[in-house]
Design a protein around this motif. Structure first.
Motif, short mmCIF file in Angstrom:
data_model
loop_
_atom_site.label_atom_id
_atom_site.label_comp_id
_atom_site.label_asym_id
_atom_site.label_seq_id
_atom_site.Cartn_x
_atom_site.Cartn_y
_atom_site.Cartn_z
N UNK A 34 1.80 6.63 -6.86
CA UNK A 34 0.69 7.51 -7.21
C UNK A 34 1.11 8.97 -7.09
N UNK A 35 1.76 9.32 -5.98
CA UNK A 35 2.20 10.70 -5.77
C UNK A 35 3.24 11.11 -6.81
N UNK A 36 4.18 10.21 -7.09
CA UNK A 36 5.22 10.52 -8.08
C UNK A 36 4.62 10.74 -9.47
N UNK A 37 3.52 10.05 -9.77
CA UNK A 37 2.89 10.20 -11.08
C UNK A 37 2.24 11.57 -11.25
N UNK B 176 0.83 -1.21 0.00
CA UNK B 176 0.00 0.00 0.00
C UNK B 176 0.87 1.26 0.00
N UNK B 177 1.93 1.25 0.84
CA UNK B 177 2.81 2.41 0.93
C UNK B 177 3.53 2.67 -0.39
N UNK B 178 4.00 1.58 -1.04
CA UNK B 178 4.68 1.72 -2.32
C UNK B 178 3.71 2.21 -3.40
N UNK B 179 2.49 1.73 -3.37
CA UNK B 179 1.48 2.17 -4.33
C UNK B 179 1.19 3.67 -4.17
N UNK C 252 12.17 12.40 -4.39
CA UNK C 252 11.48 13.25 -5.37
C UNK C 252 10.22 13.90 -4.80
N UNK C 253 9.49 13.21 -3.93
CA UNK C 253 8.29 13.79 -3.35
C UNK C 253 8.67 14.85 -2.31
N UNK C 254 9.69 14.55 -1.51
CA UNK C 254 10.14 15.50 -0.50
C UNK C 254 10.68 16.77 -1.11
#
Length: 213
Positions: free
Chosen positions: A8-11, A1-4, A37-39
């Motif tokens: 999703x956020x990176x997309x 779930x965490x990886x998904x 990348x999200x941070x």
């Protein structure tokens, strides 16, 4: 779930210029840690909103985050510190390739010594990013605090350190001392009377501290 969720956020992140992709590939190949990348996307949005004129970074590595921060505010002046000679050379080369050496100054040497020198020179910054030796975070902060203007922002990366900060008993033996120091730093800064601090569970944990006016 965490990886998904991460995927999703990176997309939904903005498209990257080619030079960013190349630097990220170099960091991956050479095993140089750079901000998630999200941070970094979150931090860059803070810079776009805050529009800091002077930025100080502790931990240059290959120059990736300094160049990204300048991208977020092209009018900024950035001073960044790197102790490792090889990475210092890589950073200066990468900055020169992109013709940003007039706005980004890379200082080579021990961060605590350089921070003391900047303090003696009465330098002032309105945005500080700490992303260097994790076991020295509190020492870096105590020096950087003297350089940060009231109303400024201080960002610290990796403050959850792979989740071990929340579950120190699960940390491998080689990390236990560092995890203990990060936990202490988190407690110290989230309760500091001169700062308003939040820890976000993005990337490896990003701490945002606002220095009260």
């Amino acid at each position: 779930m965490e990886e998904q969720m991460k995927l999703y956020l990176e997309s939904h992140l903005s498209a990257k210029d080619e030079w960013i992709i190349q630097l990220e590939e170099t960091a991956k190949q050479d095993r140089v840690p750079i901000m998630d990348s999200i941070g970094i996307d979150y931090m860059l949005n803070l810079i776009k909103i805050h529009q800091p004129k002077r930025i100080l970074e502790v931990g240059t590595a290959i120059g990736y985050s300094a160049l990204r921060m300048l991208e977020a505010n092209p009018a900024a002046e950035i001073i960044t510190i790197e102790k490792d000679e090889e990475r210092y050379q890589q950073a200066t080369e990468n900055i020169k390739k992109l013709h940003k050496e007039e706005q980004i100054t890379v200082l080579s040497g021990d961060a605590l010594d350089i921070l003391d020198k900047l303090t003696a020179e009465k330098e002032v910054f309105d945005f500080i990013f700490i992303d260097a030796a994790k076991g020295k975070y509190q020492a870096f902060f105590e020096s950087a605090d003297q350089l940060l203007a009231n109303g400024g922002l201080l960002i610290t990366d990796n403050v959850l350190f792979r989740g071990y900060v929340a579950n120190p008993e699960l940390a491998p033996k080689r990390y236990k001392s560092m995890v203990k120091k990060i936990r202490s730093y988190n407690e110290f800064l989230t309760t500091h009377p001169a700062y308003i601090t939040s820890i976000l569970p993005i990337g490896d944990g990003v701490m945002i501290s606002y220095k009260k006016d």
